[in-house]
Design an enzyme around this catalytic site. Structure first.
Site, PDB file in Angstrom:
ATOM      1  N   LYS A   1       0.829  -1.220   0.000  1.00  0.00           N
ATOM      2  CA  LYS A   1       0.000   0.000   0.000  1.00  0.00           C
ATOM      3  C   LYS A   1       0.868   1.277   0.000  1.00  0.00           C
ATOM      4  CE  LYS A   1      -3.945  -2.164   2.403  1.00  0.00           C
ATOM      5  NZ  LYS A   1      -4.952  -1.981   3.474  1.00  0.00           N
TER       6      LYS A   1
ATOM      7  N   TYR B   1     -12.603  -2.594  -3.656  1.00  0.00           N
ATOM      8  CA  TYR B   1     -13.046  -2.568  -2.259  1.00  0.00           C
ATOM      9  C   TYR B   1     -14.573  -2.601  -2.123  1.00  0.00           C
ATOM     10  CZ  TYR B   1      -8.453  -1.663  -0.087  1.00  0.00           C
ATOM     11  OH  TYR B   1      -7.172  -1.773   0.408  1.00  0.00           O
TER      12      TYR B   1
ATOM     13  N   ASN C   1      -2.021   0.318   6.715  1.00  0.00           N
ATOM     14  CA  ASN C   1      -1.486  -0.929   7.274  1.00  0.00           C
ATOM     15  C   ASN C   1      -0.627  -1.741   6.302  1.00  0.00           C
ATOM     16  OD1 ASN C   1      -3.606  -1.825   5.755  1.00  0.00           O
ATOM     17  ND2 ASN C   1      -4.579  -3.037   7.354  1.00  0.00           N
TER      18      ASN C   1
ATOM     19  N   HIS D   1      -2.015  -5.488   1.552  1.00  0.00           N
ATOM     20  CA  HIS D   1      -3.311  -6.155   1.352  1.00  0.00           C
ATOM     21  C   HIS D   1      -3.045  -7.590   0.918  1.00  0.00           C
ATOM     22  CE1 HIS D   1      -7.339  -7.083  -0.132  1.00  0.00           C
ATOM     23  NE2 HIS D   1      -6.697  -7.708  -1.112  1.00  0.00           N
TER      24      HIS D   1
ATOM     25  N   GLU E   1     -10.109 -10.501  -7.234  1.00  0.00           N
ATOM     26  CA  GLU E   1      -9.116  -9.426  -7.163  1.00  0.00           C
ATOM     27  C   GLU E   1      -8.070  -9.562  -8.282  1.00  0.00           C
ATOM     28  OE1 GLU E   1      -7.669  -9.565  -3.119  1.00  0.00           O
ATOM     29  OE2 GLU E   1      -9.611  -8.939  -2.314  1.00  0.00           O
TER      30      GLU E   1
HETATM   31  P1  GDP Z   1      -7.873  -7.014   5.769  1.00  0.00           P
HETATM   32  O1  GDP Z   1      -8.461  -8.118   4.934  1.00  0.00           O
HETATM   33  O2  GDP Z   1      -7.032  -7.503   6.915  1.00  0.00           O
HETATM   34  O3  GDP Z   1      -7.124  -5.982   4.926  1.00  0.00           O
HETATM   35  O4  GDP Z   1      -9.078  -6.238   6.465  1.00  0.00           O
HETATM   36  P2  GDP Z   1     -10.554  -5.850   5.987  1.00  0.00           P
HETATM   37  O5  GDP Z   1     -10.917  -6.557   4.694  1.00  0.00           O
HETATM   38  O6  GDP Z   1     -11.445  -6.031   7.149  1.00  0.00           O
HETATM   39  O7  GDP Z   1     -10.464  -4.286   5.700  1.00  0.00           O
HETATM   40  C1  GDP Z   1      -9.860  -3.770   4.532  1.00  0.00           C
HETATM   41  C2  GDP Z   1      -8.976  -2.604   4.912  1.00  0.00           C
HETATM   42  O8  GDP Z   1      -9.794  -1.561   5.429  1.00  0.00           O
HETATM   43  C3  GDP Z   1      -7.977  -2.904   6.030  1.00  0.00           C
HETATM   44  O9  GDP Z   1      -6.764  -3.443   5.552  1.00  0.00           O
HETATM   45  C4  GDP Z   1      -7.770  -1.555   6.683  1.00  0.00           C
HETATM   46  O10 GDP Z   1      -6.731  -0.820   6.049  1.00  0.00           O
HETATM   47  C5  GDP Z   1      -9.077  -0.838   6.432  1.00  0.00           C
HETATM   48  N1  GDP Z   1      -9.900  -0.825   7.651  1.00  0.00           N
HETATM   49  C6  GDP Z   1     -10.476  -1.883   8.295  1.00  0.00           C
HETATM   50  N2  GDP Z   1     -11.190  -1.475   9.361  1.00  0.00           N
HETATM   51  C7  GDP Z   1     -11.083  -0.118   9.380  1.00  0.00           C
HETATM   52  C8  GDP Z   1     -11.618   0.894  10.236  1.00  0.00           C
HETATM   53  O11 GDP Z   1     -12.338   0.633  11.200  1.00  0.00           O
HETATM   54  N3  GDP Z   1     -11.267   2.186   9.931  1.00  0.00           N
HETATM   55  C9  GDP Z   1     -10.470   2.508   8.868  1.00  0.00           C
HETATM   56  N4  GDP Z   1     -10.175   3.786   8.644  1.00  0.00           N
HETATM   57  N5  GDP Z   1      -9.957   1.583   8.037  1.00  0.00           N
HETATM   58  C10 GDP Z   1     -10.259   0.284   8.295  1.00  0.00           C
END
Ligand code: GDP
Length: 134
Positions: free
Chosen positions: A9, A49, A112, A115, A126
């Site tokens: 990222k 997304y 973070n 991905h 994807e």
């Molecule tokens: P991943 O599969 O571990 O990447 O997590 P998810 O699919 O749940 O979420 C996708 C991305 O959204 C994550 O990698 C985070 O960067 C972001 N994200 C998840 N939860 C939050 C949140 O509560 N707030 C914000 N700002 N970003 C979030």
């Protein structure tokens, strides 16, 4: 052999962690079979997304992933999806296990570092979306 989609990222690219992340990926036994550094369009990012479209952080998520260059990669290996998810660590770096990519390289929950696809269905979807950019 299985394939999965990895994105380094914008935070991790800006912070210069691309090579360090790829060293970790390779030492974990996964092979990087495609890799491209690029700026994603808003259209691709929103589609990518779309499962998060109803969430309050959706706009922030899309804005962030298009805010700078990313490295889009296809990884291949035995059990690649689970194996790469475990190398990445928990979504929130505060909770990520020692030695994981997010523990080592992430700034915050939204920035973070990496991905990774979370299931075979997501990986196929994807990879199909990102075929446009390779
Ligand atoms: P991943 O599969 O571990 O990447 O997590 P998810 O699919 O749940 O979420 C996708 C991305 O959204 C994550 O990698 C985070 O960067 C972001 N994200 C998840 N939860 C939050 C949140 O509560 N707030 C914000 N700002 N970003 C979030």
């Amino acid at each position: 052999m299985e394939t999965t989609l990895c994105i380094i990222k914008p935070d991790a690219v800006k912070n210069g962690f691309e090579d360090k992340i790829n060293e970790k990926i390779i030492s974990s036994g996964l092979k990087i079979i495609r890799s491209k550094k690029t700026l994603l369009t808003e259209e691709i990012a929103s589609d990518f997304y779309k499962e998060h479209a109803h969430k309050p952080f959706f706009n922030e998520l899309v804005e962030f992933i298009i805010s700078g260059e990313v490295v889009v990669q296809i990884l291949e290996g035995q059990d690649a999806i689970k194996s790469y998810r475990s190398l990445m660590g928990s979504t929130n770096p505060v909770e990520a296990e020692e030695g994981t990519l997010r523990k080592l390289f992430a700034e915050s929950l939204s920035k973070n570092a990496v991905h990774g696809s979370d299931s075979p269905v997501s990986a196929a979807r994807e990879i199909d979306i990102m075929k446009k950019i390779f």
